[in-house]
Write an enzyme that holds these catalytic residues in place. Structure first.
Site, PDB file in Angstrom:
ATOM      1  N   PHE A 219       0.859  -1.183   0.000  1.00  0.00           N
ATOM      2  CA  PHE A 219       0.000   0.000   0.000  1.00  0.00           C
ATOM      3  C   PHE A 219       0.900   1.240   0.000  1.00  0.00           C
ATOM      4  CE2 PHE A 219      -3.097   2.857   2.201  1.00  0.00           C
ATOM      5  CZ  PHE A 219      -4.156   2.702   1.332  1.00  0.00           C
TER       6      PHE A 219
ATOM      7  N   ASP B  77       1.545  -5.502   8.598  1.00  0.00           N
ATOM      8  CA  ASP B  77       0.385  -4.628   8.434  1.00  0.00           C
ATOM      9  C   ASP B  77      -0.836  -5.540   8.264  1.00  0.00           C
ATOM     10  OD1 ASP B  77      -1.708  -3.151   7.291  1.00  0.00           O
ATOM     11  OD2 ASP B  77      -0.344  -1.745   6.306  1.00  0.00           O
TER      12      ASP B  77
ATOM     13  N   TYR C 193     -11.570   0.373  10.685  1.00  0.00           N
ATOM     14  CA  TYR C 193     -12.747   0.814   9.906  1.00  0.00           C
ATOM     15  C   TYR C 193     -13.052  -0.096   8.728  1.00  0.00           C
ATOM     16  CZ  TYR C 193      -8.792   3.014   7.515  1.00  0.00           C
ATOM     17  OH  TYR C 193      -7.587   3.245   6.911  1.00  0.00           O
ATOM     18  N   LYS C 194     -12.184  -1.102   8.478  1.00  0.00           N
ATOM     19  CA  LYS C 194     -12.447  -2.035   7.376  1.00  0.00           C
ATOM     20  C   LYS C 194     -13.330  -3.165   7.909  1.00  0.00           C
ATOM     21  CE  LYS C 194      -8.472  -0.383   4.826  1.00  0.00           C
ATOM     22  NZ  LYS C 194      -7.021  -0.415   4.659  1.00  0.00           N
TER      23      LYS C 194
ATOM     24  N   ARG D  30     -12.389  -4.889  -7.387  1.00  0.00           N
ATOM     25  CA  ARG D  30     -12.179  -5.502  -6.081  1.00  0.00           C
ATOM     26  C   ARG D  30     -13.514  -5.692  -5.374  1.00  0.00           C
ATOM     27  NH1 ARG D  30      -8.535  -2.803  -1.348  1.00  0.00           N
ATOM     28  NH2 ARG D  30     -10.304  -1.399  -1.333  1.00  0.00           N
TER      29      ARG D  30
HETATM   30  C1  PLP Z   1      -6.267   0.869   4.407  1.00  0.00           C
HETATM   31  C2  PLP Z   1      -4.803   0.684   4.541  1.00  0.00           C
HETATM   32  C3  PLP Z   1      -4.016   1.602   5.234  1.00  0.00           C
HETATM   33  C4  PLP Z   1      -4.694   2.867   5.701  1.00  0.00           C
HETATM   34  O1  PLP Z   1      -4.020   3.610   6.602  1.00  0.00           O
HETATM   35  P1  PLP Z   1      -4.663   4.823   7.405  1.00  0.00           P
HETATM   36  O2  PLP Z   1      -3.493   5.455   7.980  1.00  0.00           O
HETATM   37  O3  PLP Z   1      -5.610   4.226   8.419  1.00  0.00           O
HETATM   38  O4  PLP Z   1      -5.415   5.702   6.460  1.00  0.00           O
HETATM   39  C5  PLP Z   1      -2.681   1.326   5.400  1.00  0.00           C
HETATM   40  N1  PLP Z   1      -2.122   0.193   4.906  1.00  0.00           N
HETATM   41  C6  PLP Z   1      -2.861  -0.693   4.199  1.00  0.00           C
HETATM   42  C7  PLP Z   1      -2.226  -1.931   3.654  1.00  0.00           C
HETATM   43  C8  PLP Z   1      -4.205  -0.459   3.986  1.00  0.00           C
HETATM   44  O5  PLP Z   1      -4.935  -1.304   3.262  1.00  0.00           O
END
Ligand code: PLP
Length: 410
Positions: free
Chosen positions: A125, A196, A221-222, A369
């Site tokens: 990400f 992560d 939040y996911k 997705r």
């Molecule tokens: C959704 C996501 C994030 C999001 O990070 P925030 O700091 O909460 O906005 C980070 N890493 C991955 C792999 C994600 O899918």
């Protein structure tokens, strides 16, 4: 060919079916984006209301102590711990995920002062890549960050490596990585492992203790459904507590915040990783969201998730042969809780589906997705979603000129 009646029968036998009633969902829509933002549950609304009306409105500043606000980051960490196979006292809720990765990378580099390489995944990400690069550049000594093809990890691991950071379920492809096997390889060269869990928590069973994971962080939040911008959580294995230092210290991680001492002394345990005032309303939403998880075991969730993703893949192959590339691995132990379909006009496919009430999302360059969330989705939803994909493809709705230009949020 699988029929809709067969899907109805699967729903009739589903142990988790009743939990759907907890959530606010539009019955005309099929929500396949809970891997990006989970829906709201009645326990979230009730808990947020209670915290606002009773604790904030009436208790005001007294509630920091009387209502236990100060303890929320560690108390909620203890509620998340079982979902990742951690013990009480090993998880804290604070900040958001990107910030927590910054804290953990910064802190972990201090534990390996003689090493100068950090490895991560080039397909990670983007936020992970940005923040890790920035922290490495400010480490106080030269650090080389290598964003590698994760399939070549074995070749890159050696005694120069201080830390490896990987996302356990790939946000694009839905591939799940081997938590235990990779952590072991990393430890075998004396490096530390940071995972992560953004697309893992609440999606796949995790056993950080059994896998000997050093550090992890995730968002709420996911799949945990704690609401937009909900706080993140971090895990630090017990053996590292008291050793690992928060590189962003603040008053709420101090042993005695209300003594206003000029010298920083970390609080014991995970409290030391809290920097500043916790967002109490957001934590209340998380607290309510976790109530729903009391009614389901991760094993039940996983079994239904695999059944749903299997069904989706099978229906797409039966009904739409050779239209999509099934990017997500077929093997169960390599699959998260989403299915990625590759298509050259993927953006148009998703937009046309959203217009037809099927909410998925698009990830560049060509991934459609679809997230499958067992707490509130039915097998008939999977069936009906594929029906609408068939309709889009057969009418060419995805090729509409309106979809030639992309929205800023995809
Ligand atoms: C959704 C996501 C994030 C999001 O990070 P925030 O700091 O909460 O906005 C980070 N890493 C991955 C792999 C994600 O899918």
């Amino acid at each position: 060919m699988i029929t809709r009646e067969e899907c109805e029968a699967l729903d009739a036998g589903d142990e988790l079916a009743a939990i759907r009633d907890e959530f606010t969902l539009d019955d005309r829509e099929i929500y396949l984006d809970g891997n990006s933002l989970g829906p709201v549950s009645s326990s979230v609304k009730a808990r947020v209301d209670e915290v606002i009306e009773d604790q904030w409105a009436r208790g005001l500043v007294r509630s920091w102590g009387d209502a236990g606000w100060m303890a929320q980051p560690t108390r909620l960490g203890d509620r998340i711990a079982p979902l990742i196979g951690a013990r009480a006292g090993e998880v804290v809720v604070a900040d958001t995920l990107t910030f927590l990765i910054a804290k953990l990378v910064g802190a972990a580099l201090e534990l390996r002062p003689d090493r100068h390489v950090v490895l991560t995944d080039v397909a990670n990400f983007h936020s992970d890549l940005y923040i890790i690069e920035a922290i490495c550049a400010r480490a106080g000594r030269p650090i080389t960050l290598r964003a590698i093809d994760r399939d070549n990890l074995d070749d890159e691991l050696n005694e120069d490596v201080a830390l490896v950071e990987l996302t356990q379920v790939d946000f694009r492809t839905g591939e799940a990585l081997d938590l235990k096997g990779i952590t072991k390889k990393v430890h075998d060269v004396g490096a530390l492992m940071l995972w992560d869990f953004a697309h893992s928590t609440g999606a796949v069973p995790l056993d950080v203790e059994g896998a000997d994971v050093d550090f992890a962080a995730g968002c709420t939040y996911k799949y945990l459904n704690a609401g937009p911008g909900g706080p993140g959580f971090m895990y630090v294995r017990e053996v590292w507590q008291g050793v690992l230092k928060n590189p962003l210290p603040g008053w709420l991680g101090h042993a005695r915040p209300f003594d206003f001492e000029l010298e920083y002394e970390p609080a014991p345990g995970m409290q030391a990783f809290v920097t500043s005032s916790p967002s109490i309303i957001a934590l209340a939403a998380l607290d309510g969201a976790l109530d729903v998880w009391n009614r389901a075991s991760m094993d039940q969730v996983r079994a239904k998730s695999l059944a749903m993703t299997d069904l989706f893949i099978q229906l797409v192959e039966e009904r739409l042969p050779n239209v999509f590339e099934i990017v997500t691995p077929r093997e169960h132990d390599r699959r998260g809780s989403q299915v990625a379909l590759g298509h050259p006009d993927g953006y148009g496919v998703i937009q046309a589906l959203i217009e037809r009430g099927v909410i998925g999302d698009f990830r560049a360059p060509d991934i459609c997705r679809f997230g499958f969330t067992p707490l509130y989705l039915r097998f008939v939803d999977v069936y009906d979603a594929v029906e609408r994909i068939v309709e889009v493809i057969s009418t060419g709705a995805h090729l509409d000129q309106r979809f030639a230009e992309r929205n800023p949020v995809t």
